[in-house]
Design a protein around this motif. Structure first.
Motif, PDB file in Angstrom:
ATOM      1  N   GLY A 173      11.241 -21.656 -51.207  1.00 51.79           N
ATOM      2  CA  GLY A 173       9.972 -20.927 -51.129  1.00 51.79           C
ATOM      3  C   GLY A 173       9.922 -19.903 -50.006  1.00 51.79           C
ATOM      4  N   SER A 174      10.922 -19.871 -49.124  1.00 57.16           N
ATOM      5  CA  SER A 174      10.918 -18.920 -48.000  1.00 57.16           C
ATOM      6  C   SER A 174      12.172 -19.099 -47.158  1.00 57.16           C
ATOM      7  N   GLY A 175      12.381 -18.152 -46.260  1.00 57.71           N
ATOM      8  CA  GLY A 175      13.459 -18.303 -45.285  1.00 57.71           C
ATOM      9  C   GLY A 175      13.180 -19.507 -44.388  1.00 57.71           C
ATOM     10  N   THR A 176      11.909 -19.719 -44.078  1.00 58.76           N
ATOM     11  CA  THR A 176      11.512 -20.857 -43.239  1.00 58.76           C
ATOM     12  C   THR A 176      11.937 -22.177 -43.888  1.00 58.76           C
ATOM     13  N   GLU A 177      11.654 -22.280 -45.178  1.00 60.32           N
ATOM     14  CA  GLU A 177      12.036 -23.509 -45.886  1.00 60.32           C
ATOM     15  C   GLU A 177      13.554 -23.698 -45.864  1.00 60.32           C
ATOM     16  N   GLU A 187      16.370 -18.323 -31.385  1.00 58.57           N
ATOM     17  CA  GLU A 187      16.198 -18.410 -32.845  1.00 58.57           C
ATOM     18  C   GLU A 187      14.754 -18.060 -33.238  1.00 58.57           C
ATOM     19  N   HIS A 188      14.592 -17.818 -34.521  1.00 61.17           N
ATOM     20  CA  HIS A 188      13.248 -17.685 -35.091  1.00 61.17           C
ATOM     21  C   HIS A 188      12.563 -19.048 -34.999  1.00 61.17           C
ATOM     22  N   HIS A 189      11.233 -19.049 -34.962  1.00 56.26           N
ATOM     23  CA  HIS A 189      10.518 -20.332 -34.861  1.00 56.26           C
ATOM     24  C   HIS A 189      10.802 -21.267 -36.031  1.00 56.26           C
ATOM     25  N   VAL A 201      23.242 -21.012 -35.579  1.00 62.38           N
ATOM     26  CA  VAL A 201      23.091 -19.767 -34.806  1.00 62.38           C
ATOM     27  C   VAL A 201      22.709 -18.655 -35.773  1.00 62.38           C
ATOM     28  N   MET A 202      21.654 -17.921 -35.424  1.00 60.37           N
ATOM     29  CA  MET A 202      21.192 -16.871 -36.334  1.00 60.37           C
ATOM     30  C   MET A 202      22.201 -15.717 -36.399  1.00 60.37           C
ATOM     31  N   TYR A 203      22.263 -15.065 -37.552  1.00 58.37           N
ATOM     32  CA  TYR A 203      23.213 -13.958 -37.719  1.00 58.37           C
ATOM     33  C   TYR A 203      22.719 -12.722 -36.971  1.00 58.37           C
ATOM     34  N   ASN A 257      19.248 -11.284 -34.745  1.00 62.75           N
ATOM     35  CA  ASN A 257      17.957 -11.664 -34.170  1.00 62.75           C
ATOM     36  C   ASN A 257      16.831 -10.791 -34.723  1.00 62.75           C
ATOM     37  N   ASN A 258      15.681 -11.414 -34.975  1.00 58.19           N
ATOM     38  CA  ASN A 258      14.582 -10.685 -35.608  1.00 58.19           C
ATOM     39  C   ASN A 258      13.828  -9.769 -34.645  1.00 58.19           C
ATOM     40  N   GLU A 259      13.922  -9.996 -33.340  1.00 61.68           N
ATOM     41  CA  GLU A 259      13.186  -9.114 -32.423  1.00 61.68           C
ATOM     42  C   GLU A 259      14.053  -7.989 -31.880  1.00 61.68           C
ATOM     43  N   THR A 276      23.821 -20.685 -40.561  1.00 62.23           N
ATOM     44  CA  THR A 276      23.322 -19.448 -39.961  1.00 62.23           C
ATOM     45  C   THR A 276      22.079 -18.965 -40.688  1.00 62.23           C
ATOM     46  N   ASP A 277      21.105 -18.512 -39.897  1.00 62.96           N
ATOM     47  CA  ASP A 277      19.892 -17.921 -40.440  1.00 62.96           C
ATOM     48  C   ASP A 277      20.193 -16.427 -40.600  1.00 62.96           C
ATOM     49  N   ALA A 278      20.415 -16.007 -41.850  1.00 64.66           N
ATOM     50  CA  ALA A 278      20.784 -14.606 -42.095  1.00 64.66           C
ATOM     51  C   ALA A 278      19.619 -13.821 -42.693  1.00 64.66           C
ATOM     52  N   VAL A 279      18.395 -14.289 -42.413  1.00 59.75           N
ATOM     53  CA  VAL A 279      17.218 -13.645 -43.007  1.00 59.75           C
ATOM     54  C   VAL A 279      17.146 -12.161 -42.653  1.00 59.75           C
ATOM     55  N   GLN A 280      17.443 -11.812 -41.401  1.00 60.89           N
ATOM     56  CA  GLN A 280      17.372 -10.396 -41.007  1.00 60.89           C
ATOM     57  C   GLN A 280      18.649  -9.638 -41.347  1.00 60.89           C
ATOM     58  N   ALA A 281      19.737 -10.360 -41.483  1.00 60.63           N
ATOM     59  CA  ALA A 281      21.022  -9.692 -41.729  1.00 60.63           C
ATOM     60  C   ALA A 281      21.187  -9.299 -43.197  1.00 60.63           C
ATOM     61  N   MET A 327      18.321 -17.253 -46.414  1.00 59.09           N
ATOM     62  CA  MET A 327      17.980 -15.883 -46.823  1.00 59.09           C
ATOM     63  C   MET A 327      16.508 -15.819 -47.239  1.00 59.09           C
ATOM     64  N   SER A 328      15.959 -14.617 -47.248  1.00 60.25           N
ATOM     65  CA  SER A 328      14.570 -14.453 -47.674  1.00 60.25           C
ATOM     66  C   SER A 328      14.426 -13.148 -48.442  1.00 60.25           C
ATOM     67  N   SER A 329      13.647 -13.197 -49.519  1.00 60.34           N
ATOM     68  CA  SER A 329      13.518 -12.044 -50.416  1.00 60.34           C
ATOM     69  C   SER A 329      12.711 -10.889 -49.823  1.00 60.34           C
ATOM     70  N   HIS A 330      11.638 -11.228 -49.080  1.00 57.12           N
ATOM     71  CA  HIS A 330      10.701 -10.155 -48.704  1.00 57.12           C
ATOM     72  C   HIS A 330      11.202  -9.258 -47.577  1.00 57.12           C
ATOM     73  N   LYS A 331      12.406  -9.560 -47.066  1.00 55.23           N
ATOM     74  CA  LYS A 331      12.977  -8.663 -46.052  1.00 55.23           C
ATOM     75  C   LYS A 331      13.905  -7.641 -46.710  1.00 55.23           C
ATOM     76  N   ILE A 332      14.157  -7.808 -48.015  1.00 55.32           N
ATOM     77  CA  ILE A 332      15.075  -6.881 -48.692  1.00 55.32           C
ATOM     78  C   ILE A 332      14.404  -6.207 -49.902  1.00 55.32           C
TER      79      ILE A 332
HETATM   80  N1  PLP Z   1      14.330 -16.333 -39.884  1.00 49.11           N
HETATM   81  C1  PLP Z   1      14.243 -15.085 -39.389  1.00 49.11           C
HETATM   82  C2  PLP Z   1      15.333 -14.567 -38.511  1.00 49.11           C
HETATM   83  C3  PLP Z   1      13.143 -14.282 -39.697  1.00 49.11           C
HETATM   84  O1  PLP Z   1      13.050 -13.056 -39.191  1.00 49.11           O
HETATM   85  C4  PLP Z   1      12.128 -14.814 -40.535  1.00 49.11           C
HETATM   86  C5  PLP Z   1      10.915 -14.023 -40.829  1.00 49.11           C
HETATM   87  O2  PLP Z   1      10.490 -13.189 -40.056  1.00 49.11           O
HETATM   88  C6  PLP Z   1      12.292 -16.112 -41.048  1.00 49.11           C
HETATM   89  C7  PLP Z   1      13.410 -16.839 -40.692  1.00 49.11           C
HETATM   90  C8  PLP Z   1      11.282 -16.713 -41.943  1.00 49.11           C
HETATM   91  O3  PLP Z   1      11.384 -16.182 -43.243  1.00 49.11           O
HETATM   92  P1  PLP Z   1      10.147 -16.302 -44.242  1.00 49.11           P
HETATM   93  O4  PLP Z   1       9.152 -15.271 -43.799  1.00 49.11           O
HETATM   94  O5  PLP Z   1      10.707 -16.020 -45.596  1.00 49.11           O
HETATM   95  O6  PLP Z   1       9.640 -17.685 -44.109  1.00 49.11           O
END
Ligand code: PLP
Length: 388
Positions: free
Chosen positions: A72-76, A102-104, A149-151, A153-155, A178-183, A201-206
């Motif tokens: 359901g999300s990158g968070t999940e 890392e992301h929260h 380790v995230m791929y 960083n989101n900030e 690895t959290d590759a949501v931003q990559a 991975m997460s859809s809404h970043k791409i």
């Molecule tokens: N991980 C990273 C690095 C992110 O930047 C984000 C969203 O900003 C998430 C995880 C969470 O993804 P989602 O918004 O799909 O829950």
């Protein structure tokens, strides 16, 4: 008088859905709405559409189709991978490793594990925003079960040496996530070359819809099921699928793969143009995080002596959307844990702004944003008690 425009520079928070993506999704809301688990034709059409989407996401990361699980999300995906593997392997050991920045979605999963009696090591990052392989070597123990380790960083957009970190973890007998949501869609990703066990991975970043993510799980890894119920996602994540969301994610992944090189080059050129322009026009600023090892569309700058929130509001009035940290933490006034981790002083953290460029960003947008930024910074510095 400059004409007001709308300039969206927060593509790391989310991206607009591309018209081609929306078009691919539309039939599955109305005409072809069958439940993918149903045996009749419109059900099977939905099942086929999910298979296609799985192939499209798998192709973008060099995975096999049966190694991609929709969530359901990158968070999940982060929760499933990190908590799921720590719990699964707790008989072997209760030590897990992640990083301070890392992301929260990952950090709060780590905090949860601490409450459950796990020992968590948070690796530091250097002043450039990169995790040192030496630190992982020193932290890893015989009871370490999973390293995350995230791929990217989101900030600050810094890219991590994932293949090397993964090798260290795997050699010590730990799993690597690895959290590759931003990559995703912003750098070439190949799970086989990287050697990772799991990748979020997460859809809404791409340029896909919100509320859909995916977790890559290496074939043969018996990561326990996340949801219990029906047989969806090979029984690993039960619940009737988000059909339209998954179809959109698949299409977005296909487009990202087709345009990857051009997308990266375009963003990198625009990013460097913007950085140079801001540097030459506004004094007393600093770029946060390495420029070399960085996402092509990320710019994170500290404007000394003033508050980032005030800059954000003035830019918003001028039609420019930016962020003061990650979208999730921008509602709170606690200083960014990412900028703290790279050693930015607290007063400078408060004056930091993230600009993230995307496929729809133009040079004209950046010229306008830079002009508005210059005006905002000058105005705020005039009234700031901190500036000389
Ligand atoms: N991980 C990273 C690095 C992110 O930047 C984000 C969203 O900003 C998430 C995880 C969470 O993804 P989602 O918004 O799909 O829950």
């Amino acid at each position: 008088m400059v004409e007001k425009r709308l300039v969206y520079l927060d593509n790391a928070a989310t991206t607009p859905v591309k018209p081609e993506v929306l078009e691919a999704m539309m039939p599955y809301f109305t005409a072809s709405y069958g439940n993918p688990s149903s045996l009749y034709t419109i059900g099977q059409n939905s099942k086929d559409a999910i298979r296609t989407a799985r192939e499209q996401v798998a192709a973008l990361i060099g995975a096999k189709e049966n190694e991609v699980f929709f969530t359901g999300s990158g968070t999940e995906s982060d929760n499933w991978a990190f908590i799921g593997s720590a719990m699964w392997r707790r008989e072997k050991g209760k030590h897990v490793i992640t990083t301070e920045f890392e992301h929260h979605a990952l950090l709060h999963s780590a905090k949860y594990l601490e409450k459950e009696g796990f020992d968590v090591t948070y690796l530091p990052v250097d002043a450039e925003g990169i995790v040192r392989t030496e630190d992982l070597k020193n932290a890893i123990r015989s009871d370490t079960t999973v390293v995350s380790v995230m791929y990217a960083n989101n900030e600050i957009g810094t890219l991590q040496p994932i293949a090397e970190l993964c090798k260290i973890a795997r050699e010590a007998g730990a799993l690597f996530h690895t959290d590759a949501v931003q990559a995703l869609g912003n750098v070439p990703l190949d799970v086989k070359k990287l050697g990772v066990d799991m990748m979020s991975m997460s859809s809404h970043k791409i340029y896909g819809p919100k509320g859909v993510g995916a977790l890559y799980v290496r074939k043969g890894l018996a990561l326990p099921n996340y949801m219990h119920g029906g047989g969806q996602e090979s029984g690993r994540r039960a619940g009737t699928e988000n059909l339209t969301g998954i179809v959109g994610f698949g299409k977005a992944a296909e487009l990202a793969g087709q345009n990857l090189d051009a997308h990266i080059e375009k963003l990198r050129v625009l990013r460097d143009y913007f950085i140079e322009k801001v540097k030459s026009e506004i004094p007393d600023i600093r770029l946060n995080g390495s420029l070399e090892s960085r996402l092509p569309g990320n710019v994170n700058i500290t404007f000394k002596y003033i508050e980032g929130e005030a800059i954000l509001l003035l830019l918003d009035m001028a039609g420019v959307a930016v962020s003061t940290g990650s979208a999730c933490s921008s509602a709170s006034l606690t200083p960014s844990h990412v900028l703290s981790a790279i050693g930015v002083p607290v007063e400078d953290i408060h004056g930091s702004i993230r600009f993230t460029l995307g496929d729809f960003t133009t040079k004209e947008d950046l010229d306008y944003a830079a002009d508005m930024l210059k005006a905002a910074v000058e105005k705020l510095r005039k009234i700031s008690s901190l500036s000389g």
